[in-house]
Write an enzyme that holds these catalytic residues in place. Sequence first.
Site, PDB file in Angstrom:
ATOM      1  N   LYS A  11       0.657  -1.139  -0.043  1.00 27.48           N
ATOM      2  CA  LYS A  11      -0.132  -0.039  -0.033  1.00 27.48           C
ATOM      3  C   LYS A  11       0.938   1.254  -0.056  1.00 27.48           C
ATOM      4  O   LYS A  11       1.610   1.265   0.971  1.00 27.48           O
ATOM      5  CB  LYS A  11      -0.978  -0.166   1.101  1.00 27.48           C
ATOM      6  CG  LYS A  11      -1.809   1.255   1.266  1.00 27.48           C
ATOM      7  CD  LYS A  11      -2.921   1.133   2.492  1.00 27.48           C
ATOM      8  CE  LYS A  11      -3.397   2.259   2.776  1.00 27.48           C
ATOM      9  NZ  LYS A  11      -4.600   2.039   3.624  1.00 27.48           N
TER      10      LYS A  11
ATOM     11  N   ARG B 268     -10.716   9.895   2.093  1.00 27.15           N
ATOM     12  CA  ARG B 268     -10.375  10.432   3.406  1.00 27.15           C
ATOM     13  C   ARG B 268     -11.584  11.240   3.876  1.00 27.15           C
ATOM     14  O   ARG B 268     -12.018  11.434   4.841  1.00 27.15           O
ATOM     15  CB  ARG B 268      -9.013  11.019   3.671  1.00 27.15           C
ATOM     16  CG  ARG B 268      -7.932  10.101   3.772  1.00 27.15           C
ATOM     17  CD  ARG B 268      -6.726  10.484   3.543  1.00 27.15           C
ATOM     18  NE  ARG B 268      -5.580   9.598   3.273  1.00 27.15           N
ATOM     19  CZ  ARG B 268      -4.261   9.659   3.122  1.00 27.15           C
ATOM     20  NH1 ARG B 268      -3.924  10.957   2.901  1.00 27.15           N
ATOM     21  NH2 ARG B 268      -3.374   8.705   3.145  1.00 27.15           N
TER      22      ARG B 268
ATOM     23  N   LYS C  28       1.327  10.066   5.531  1.00 26.48           N
ATOM     24  CA  LYS C  28       1.296   8.766   6.150  1.00 26.48           C
ATOM     25  C   LYS C  28       2.763   7.734   5.666  1.00 26.48           C
ATOM     26  O   LYS C  28       2.808   6.622   5.649  1.00 26.48           O
ATOM     27  CB  LYS C  28       0.159   7.706   5.803  1.00 26.48           C
ATOM     28  CG  LYS C  28      -1.187   8.281   6.312  1.00 26.48           C
ATOM     29  CD  LYS C  28      -2.200   7.337   6.033  1.00 26.48           C
ATOM     30  CE  LYS C  28      -3.468   7.757   6.670  1.00 26.48           C
ATOM     31  NZ  LYS C  28      -4.670   6.879   6.738  1.00 26.48           N
TER      32      LYS C  28
ATOM     33  N   GLU D 213       7.582  -6.739   0.776  1.00 23.92           N
ATOM     34  CA  GLU D 213       6.349  -6.708   1.729  1.00 23.92           C
ATOM     35  C   GLU D 213       5.270  -7.744   1.428  1.00 23.92           C
ATOM     36  O   GLU D 213       4.881  -8.160   2.486  1.00 23.92           O
ATOM     37  CB  GLU D 213       5.597  -5.262   1.548  1.00 23.92           C
ATOM     38  CG  GLU D 213       6.134  -3.942   1.978  1.00 23.92           C
ATOM     39  CD  GLU D 213       6.029  -3.736   3.504  1.00 23.92           C
ATOM     40  OE1 GLU D 213       5.274  -4.814   4.205  1.00 23.92           O
ATOM     41  OE2 GLU D 213       6.436  -2.586   4.119  1.00 23.92           O
TER      42      GLU D 213
ATOM     43  N   LYS E 294      -2.306  -1.326  -4.010  1.00 25.68           N
ATOM     44  CA  LYS E 294      -3.097  -0.420  -3.910  1.00 25.68           C
ATOM     45  C   LYS E 294      -2.370   1.093  -3.909  1.00 25.68           C
ATOM     46  O   LYS E 294      -1.326   0.946  -3.182  1.00 25.68           O
ATOM     47  CB  LYS E 294      -3.957  -0.416  -2.517  1.00 25.68           C
ATOM     48  CG  LYS E 294      -4.660   0.866  -1.955  1.00 25.68           C
ATOM     49  CD  LYS E 294      -5.346   0.361  -0.790  1.00 25.68           C
ATOM     50  CE  LYS E 294      -6.144   1.762  -0.403  1.00 25.68           C
ATOM     51  NZ  LYS E 294      -6.476   1.550   0.877  1.00 25.68           N
TER      52      LYS E 294
ATOM     53  N   SER F 130     -10.279   5.541  -4.485  1.00 21.41           N
ATOM     54  CA  SER F 130     -11.090   6.422  -4.426  1.00 21.41           C
ATOM     55  C   SER F 130     -10.957   7.661  -5.573  1.00 21.41           C
ATOM     56  O   SER F 130     -11.566   8.277  -6.436  1.00 21.41           O
ATOM     57  CB  SER F 130     -11.448   7.534  -3.229  1.00 21.41           C
ATOM     58  OG  SER F 130     -10.164   7.771  -2.771  1.00 21.41           O
TER      59      SER F 130
ATOM     60  N   TYR G 195     -15.513   1.151  -7.116  1.00 22.14           N
ATOM     61  CA  TYR G 195     -16.579   1.709  -6.844  1.00 22.14           C
ATOM     62  C   TYR G 195     -17.516   1.502  -7.892  1.00 22.14           C
ATOM     63  O   TYR G 195     -18.436   2.046  -8.056  1.00 22.14           O
ATOM     64  CB  TYR G 195     -16.271   3.128  -6.320  1.00 22.14           C
ATOM     65  CG  TYR G 195     -15.335   3.324  -5.120  1.00 22.14           C
ATOM     66  CD1 TYR G 195     -15.872   3.048  -4.038  1.00 22.14           C
ATOM     67  CD2 TYR G 195     -14.091   3.310  -5.199  1.00 22.14           C
ATOM     68  CE1 TYR G 195     -15.251   3.281  -2.889  1.00 22.14           C
ATOM     69  CE2 TYR G 195     -13.218   3.536  -4.027  1.00 22.14           C
ATOM     70  CZ  TYR G 195     -13.872   3.349  -2.725  1.00 22.14           C
ATOM     71  OH  TYR G 195     -13.060   3.522  -1.720  1.00 22.14           O
TER      72      TYR G 195
END
Length: 342
Positions: A208, A218, A232, A248, A263, A289, A328
Amino acid sequence: MKQRSNKQFSINSFPRVRMRRNRLSEFSRKLMSENNLSFNDLIYPIFITYGSKVKEEISSMPGIYRYSLDLLHKEIEYISSLNIPAIALFPKIENELKTPDGKEALNKNNLICKAIQISKKVNPDLGVITDVALDPYTDHGHDGIIKEDQIDNDLTLDILCKQAVAQAEAGCDIIAPSDMMDGRVGAIRDTLDEHGLINVQIMSYAAKYASSFYGPFRDAVGSAINLSNKSKKSYQMDPANSAEALREIRLDINEGADMIIIKPGMPYLDIISKAKNELSFPVIAYQVSGEYSMIKGAIQNGWFDEEKIIFETMMCFKRAGCDGIITYFAPFVAKTLINKTF
Ligand code: PBG
């Protein structure tokens, strides 16, 4: 000898070889297609909120809504009627419930646990995926606990494990840790097993990235204000890296992940492709998003044809090697597939 190799060259090239021959007719294009999209590829994210009779549009995601729990059953029935196999639930937590340690995440009667129960009651066969991360619940908007100005990995793990148990006991099928703390997949797997929850799957957000494409999400879960302009980057990955993504992913597989998420989606198809080819493991893409809003905005402006652009993006994920796509656009894709099939 020389002549023969020249001839071989000409057999394998123009004008004897005409790549366009296979593309000329519709039937032939159908036969030649290397990848197919089906209902079985789709996962639909649903945002939930408090109150009653609330169906509020997320301003940065036109066409996507937050539903209060009393309206959720209708949405679950609708998604089920479209043959979509699974949903991913995301809560927008009230500001008064947000704390530095995000402890509302552990409340067995919190919004997400109630939503899981409703979904399972309406359609037990619809797969329910829930996010394990603290950002909807913390007043600072980060995915972990802050100690001495740092996101404390090991303190956060304890809470994530408890959050996973609360969601699994409420009946979710798949736990999706999205926080990018080290060691969380192993810790969550052990904790679920200790609680007898051995068949609850883990779909880890293994690679990610710290991405600007999450902006509209968010807004949707109401963490943008809390996070403000903090980043982040100390836990999510640097978009410059790809070897690190494979490390990872390998770690999460070794810790017991059942499948992994990459992602964002389309800007990171190279990572999806590498992961699939090198690790032969179930790979899910999250068309996030920001990808949705970008495409939807261009559709609304008349710059893209809705069906063509959405299906092209779906096929890109399939070509890269995805087993599933969190998107979505899932209801639109499913509706269109139903009309195409019959
Ligand atoms: C929270 C979480 C995020 C998304 C899914 N889970 C946002 C973030 O990490 O800030 C993004 C999904 C999207 O943009 O559609 N841990």
